[in-house]
Design a protein around this motif. Structure first.
Motif, PDB file in Angstrom:
ATOM      1  N   ILE A 178      16.194  -6.753  -8.043  1.00  0.00           N
ATOM      2  CA  ILE A 178      15.034  -6.337  -7.823  1.00  0.00           C
ATOM      3  C   ILE A 178      15.929  -5.122  -7.965  1.00  0.00           C
ATOM      4  CG2 ILE A 178      12.836  -7.520  -7.319  1.00  0.00           C
ATOM      5  CD1 ILE A 178      13.870  -7.105  -4.699  1.00  0.00           C
ATOM      6  N   SER A 179      15.395  -3.973  -6.876  1.00  0.00           N
ATOM      7  CA  SER A 179      16.147  -2.219  -6.839  1.00  0.00           C
ATOM      8  C   SER A 179      16.382  -2.595  -5.766  1.00  0.00           C
ATOM      9  CB  SER A 179      15.979  -1.551  -7.857  1.00  0.00           C
ATOM     10  OG  SER A 179      16.652  -0.304  -7.272  1.00  0.00           O
ATOM     11  N   LEU A 180      17.843  -2.005  -5.150  1.00  0.00           N
ATOM     12  CA  LEU A 180      17.744  -2.224  -3.160  1.00  0.00           C
ATOM     13  C   LEU A 180      18.203  -0.623  -3.311  1.00  0.00           C
ATOM     14  CD1 LEU A 180      18.549  -4.842  -1.348  1.00  0.00           C
ATOM     15  CD2 LEU A 180      16.715  -4.352  -1.825  1.00  0.00           C
ATOM     16  N   ASP A 181      17.857   0.443  -2.758  1.00  0.00           N
ATOM     17  CA  ASP A 181      18.311   1.717  -2.681  1.00  0.00           C
ATOM     18  C   ASP A 181      18.996   1.852  -0.638  1.00  0.00           C
ATOM     19  OD1 ASP A 181      17.892   2.433  -4.671  1.00  0.00           O
ATOM     20  OD2 ASP A 181      15.904   3.288  -4.172  1.00  0.00           O
ATOM     21  N   TYR A 182      20.008   2.188  -0.893  1.00  0.00           N
ATOM     22  CA  TYR A 182      20.658   2.150   0.933  1.00  0.00           C
ATOM     23  C   TYR A 182      20.535   3.313   2.093  1.00  0.00           C
ATOM     24  CZ  TYR A 182      24.287   2.408   4.359  1.00  0.00           C
ATOM     25  OH  TYR A 182      24.523   2.331   5.661  1.00  0.00           O
ATOM     26  N   LEU A 183      19.290   2.926   2.850  1.00  0.00           N
ATOM     27  CA  LEU A 183      18.856   4.320   2.912  1.00  0.00           C
ATOM     28  C   LEU A 183      19.408   4.706   4.340  1.00  0.00           C
ATOM     29  CD1 LEU A 183      16.305   5.776   3.134  1.00  0.00           C
ATOM     30  CD2 LEU A 183      15.117   4.684   4.759  1.00  0.00           C
ATOM     31  N   GLY A 184      20.167   3.885   4.777  1.00  0.00           N
ATOM     32  CA  GLY A 184      21.115   4.541   5.816  1.00  0.00           C
ATOM     33  C   GLY A 184      21.693   3.487   6.980  1.00  0.00           C
ATOM     34  N   ALA A 185      21.875   3.562   7.696  1.00  0.00           N
ATOM     35  CA  ALA A 185      22.435   2.948   9.508  1.00  0.00           C
ATOM     36  C   ALA A 185      22.262   3.289  10.740  1.00  0.00           C
ATOM     37  CB  ALA A 185      23.714   1.757   8.733  1.00  0.00           C
ATOM     38  N   ILE A 186      21.749   2.780  11.521  1.00  0.00           N
ATOM     39  CA  ILE A 186      21.415   3.177  12.901  1.00  0.00           C
ATOM     40  C   ILE A 186      22.584   2.690  13.251  1.00  0.00           C
ATOM     41  CG2 ILE A 186      19.961   3.436  14.829  1.00  0.00           C
ATOM     42  CD1 ILE A 186      19.055   5.269  11.956  1.00  0.00           C
ATOM     43  N   ARG A 232      28.886  -3.247   4.202  1.00  0.00           N
ATOM     44  CA  ARG A 232      28.760  -4.731   3.658  1.00  0.00           C
ATOM     45  C   ARG A 232      27.767  -5.524   4.008  1.00  0.00           C
ATOM     46  NH1 ARG A 232      29.536  -8.745   6.819  1.00  0.00           N
ATOM     47  NH2 ARG A 232      29.607  -7.167   8.846  1.00  0.00           N
ATOM     48  N   ILE A 233      27.359  -5.756   4.994  1.00  0.00           N
ATOM     49  CA  ILE A 233      26.149  -5.457   4.971  1.00  0.00           C
ATOM     50  C   ILE A 233      25.010  -5.800   3.870  1.00  0.00           C
ATOM     51  CG2 ILE A 233      23.688  -5.817   6.259  1.00  0.00           C
ATOM     52  CD1 ILE A 233      25.319  -5.354   8.970  1.00  0.00           C
ATOM     53  N   PHE A 234      24.355  -4.830   3.297  1.00  0.00           N
ATOM     54  CA  PHE A 234      23.949  -4.095   2.553  1.00  0.00           C
ATOM     55  C   PHE A 234      24.743  -4.310   0.883  1.00  0.00           C
ATOM     56  CE2 PHE A 234      23.079  -1.067  -1.178  1.00  0.00           C
ATOM     57  CZ  PHE A 234      21.922  -1.042  -1.208  1.00  0.00           C
ATOM     58  N   ARG A 235      25.437  -4.555   0.593  1.00  0.00           N
ATOM     59  CA  ARG A 235      26.699  -5.172  -0.320  1.00  0.00           C
ATOM     60  C   ARG A 235      26.000  -6.699  -0.446  1.00  0.00           C
ATOM     61  NH1 ARG A 235      30.534  -1.936   0.487  1.00  0.00           N
ATOM     62  NH2 ARG A 235      31.791  -3.067   1.666  1.00  0.00           N
ATOM     63  N   ALA A 249       0.224  -1.509  -0.273  1.00  0.00           N
ATOM     64  CA  ALA A 249       0.028  -0.025   0.359  1.00  0.00           C
ATOM     65  C   ALA A 249       0.795   0.913   0.112  1.00  0.00           C
ATOM     66  CB  ALA A 249      -1.042  -0.134   1.094  1.00  0.00           C
ATOM     67  N   ALA A 250       1.334   1.508   0.458  1.00  0.00           N
ATOM     68  CA  ALA A 250       3.460   2.205   0.422  1.00  0.00           C
ATOM     69  C   ALA A 250       3.826   3.001  -0.631  1.00  0.00           C
ATOM     70  CB  ALA A 250       3.641   2.033   2.025  1.00  0.00           C
ATOM     71  N   GLN A 251       3.738   3.665  -1.050  1.00  0.00           N
ATOM     72  CA  GLN A 251       4.489   4.121  -1.410  1.00  0.00           C
ATOM     73  C   GLN A 251       6.382   3.807  -1.659  1.00  0.00           C
ATOM     74  OE1 GLN A 251       4.631   8.631  -0.547  1.00  0.00           O
ATOM     75  NE2 GLN A 251       2.091   8.545  -2.264  1.00  0.00           N
ATOM     76  N   SER A 252       6.052   4.073  -0.509  1.00  0.00           N
ATOM     77  CA  SER A 252       8.334   3.280   0.052  1.00  0.00           C
ATOM     78  C   SER A 252       8.330   2.274   0.309  1.00  0.00           C
ATOM     79  CB  SER A 252       8.901   4.503   0.307  1.00  0.00           C
ATOM     80  OG  SER A 252       8.669   5.755  -1.170  1.00  0.00           O
ATOM     81  N   ILE A 253       9.178   1.097   0.304  1.00  0.00           N
ATOM     82  CA  ILE A 253       8.850   0.248   1.568  1.00  0.00           C
ATOM     83  C   ILE A 253      10.010  -0.025   1.643  1.00  0.00           C
ATOM     84  CG2 ILE A 253       8.762  -2.086   2.327  1.00  0.00           C
ATOM     85  CD1 ILE A 253       7.214  -2.266  -1.105  1.00  0.00           C
ATOM     86  N   VAL A 254      10.885   0.531   3.607  1.00  0.00           N
ATOM     87  CA  VAL A 254      11.889   0.233   4.293  1.00  0.00           C
ATOM     88  C   VAL A 254      11.791  -0.578   4.916  1.00  0.00           C
ATOM     89  CG1 VAL A 254      13.253   1.370   5.925  1.00  0.00           C
ATOM     90  CG2 VAL A 254      12.136   2.723   4.422  1.00  0.00           C
ATOM     91  N   VAL A 255      13.195  -1.499   4.222  1.00  0.00           N
ATOM     92  CA  VAL A 255      13.299  -2.830   4.932  1.00  0.00           C
ATOM     93  C   VAL A 255      14.878  -2.739   5.955  1.00  0.00           C
ATOM     94  CG1 VAL A 255      13.943  -5.421   4.660  1.00  0.00           C
ATOM     95  CG2 VAL A 255      12.480  -4.099   3.273  1.00  0.00           C
ATOM     96  N   VAL A 256      14.137  -3.370   7.265  1.00  0.00           N
ATOM     97  CA  VAL A 256      15.225  -3.250   8.087  1.00  0.00           C
ATOM     98  C   VAL A 256      15.565  -4.836   8.394  1.00  0.00           C
ATOM     99  CG1 VAL A 256      15.539  -2.347  10.605  1.00  0.00           C
ATOM    100  CG2 VAL A 256      13.833  -1.215   9.854  1.00  0.00           C
ATOM    101  N   ARG A 302      11.742  -2.291  -5.671  1.00  0.00           N
ATOM    102  CA  ARG A 302      12.241  -1.804  -4.638  1.00  0.00           C
ATOM    103  C   ARG A 302      11.792  -1.171  -3.895  1.00  0.00           C
ATOM    104  NH1 ARG A 302      12.557   5.558  -6.595  1.00  0.00           N
ATOM    105  NH2 ARG A 302      15.158   5.448  -5.241  1.00  0.00           N
ATOM    106  N   PHE A 303      13.154  -1.448  -3.375  1.00  0.00           N
ATOM    107  CA  PHE A 303      12.758  -1.028  -1.474  1.00  0.00           C
ATOM    108  C   PHE A 303      14.030  -0.254  -0.925  1.00  0.00           C
ATOM    109  CE2 PHE A 303      11.036  -5.649  -3.160  1.00  0.00           C
ATOM    110  CZ  PHE A 303      10.157  -5.039  -2.169  1.00  0.00           C
TER     111      PHE A 303
END
Length: 288
Positions: free
Chosen positions: A220-228, A205-208, A156-163, A189-190
């Motif tokens: 599919i396309s993955l975008d790196y949003l950042g890290a906490i 490293r985890i994202f790659r 349902a969302a415009q953007s999906i953030v996968v933690v 796209r995520f």
């Protein structure tokens, strides 16, 4: 912090006769498994966005095990269970959280709500129309896993953030979630947020590693949003039922959440709805 039922100001509920509100940014935050700090991410991101002047609505869509309200020290009298049963309206369950965010609490221990019926989906869509269209950002905190309710809110969302977290099972379960969303809703796209990480290098490293797997097998396309970062201040804040960004604003994780708001602001919704589910939601959250 006590509940304040019906907290939405009447002026916020009504649309201005001359100038309609801008389109609501709808972001689902989800994960393949529990224990990755997803709800903490949602709560702190919501507060960080509110600190920049955004009107933020948080929908706790973990319908059987909701805990956004617990994390923020809020005490709901009514929850989404009552809305779906048509015994009250969304504004009756809305809680005012830190820095003016609005929280719609889910139920706890109600297994019947873990899978929404089509009728319940329509009730929720209709109820959200009156609230979310007056907000700048709607953050949806889903349950973990690949249940139909989780995938419904993601689609349902415009953007999906996968933690994800550094745990290997977190990455394999995230992969499984994206695979299901691709097959069921053609999501391609995520945006990936790496939580509880020791260093930016580890996060990259985890994202790659995850990106390599999905690009090879799912296309599919993955975008790196950042890290906490892994931060001892986070569990200290949780113990006090406060968001770390509110209780410890200078903590490393708090700085990261403020940085995250800049990345969230750059998320661009697709020009057209991605599918039937999102089309229904965009009709509700359209610019009037």
């Amino acid at each position: 912090m006590a509940m304040q039922p019906g907290i939405l100001d009447p002026q916020m509920r009504a649309l201005d006769d001359n100038v309609g509100p801008s389109r609501t940014q709808v972001i689902t935050v989800t994960s393949g498994k529990g224990g990755v700090g997803k709800t903490n991410v949602v709560a702190n991101t919501a507060i960080a966005l509110a600190q920049t002047g955004k009107r933020v609505l948080v929908l706790d869509a973990d319908l059987g095990l909701g805990n956004v309200d617990i994390l923020l020290g809020l005490t709901p009298k009514y929850t989404l269970e009552h809305v779906l049963a048509k015994t009250c309206r969304l504004e009756d369950i809305a809680l005012t959280g830190p820095h003016g965010i609005t929280v719609l609490p889910a139920s706890t221990g109600i297994s019947q709500l873990t899978i929404l019926t089509e009728a319940q989906q329509l009730i929720l869509q209709d109820e959200l129309e009156r609230l979310a269209s007056n907000m700048d950002v709607l953050l949806i905190d889903t349950g973990a896993g690949i249940s139909s309710t989780v995938t419904y809110f993601a689609a349902a969302a415009q953007s999906i953030v996968v933690v994800v977290s550094p745990e290997p099972t977190s990455m394999t379960d995230a992969y499984a979630l994206m695979k299901v969303l691709l097959r069921q809703y053609r999501e391609r796209r995520f945006h990936v947020l790496v939580n509880m990480v020791k260093s930016p290098r580890d996060a990259a490293r985890i994202f790659r590693k995850l990106e390599l797997a999905v690009s090879r097998f799912l296309h599919i396309s993955l975008d790196y949003l950042g890290a906490i970062p892994l931060d001892d201040y986070v569990p200290m804040a949780v113990t006090q039922q406060r968001a770390v960004i509110d209780l410890f604003p200078h903590a490393p994780s708090s700085r990261a959440f403020r940085d995250l708001t800049e990345a969230v602001a750059q998320l661009t919704p697709p020009a057209l709805p991605k599918g039937t589910v999102q089309f229904l939601w965009q009709q509700l959250l359209r610019t009037h």
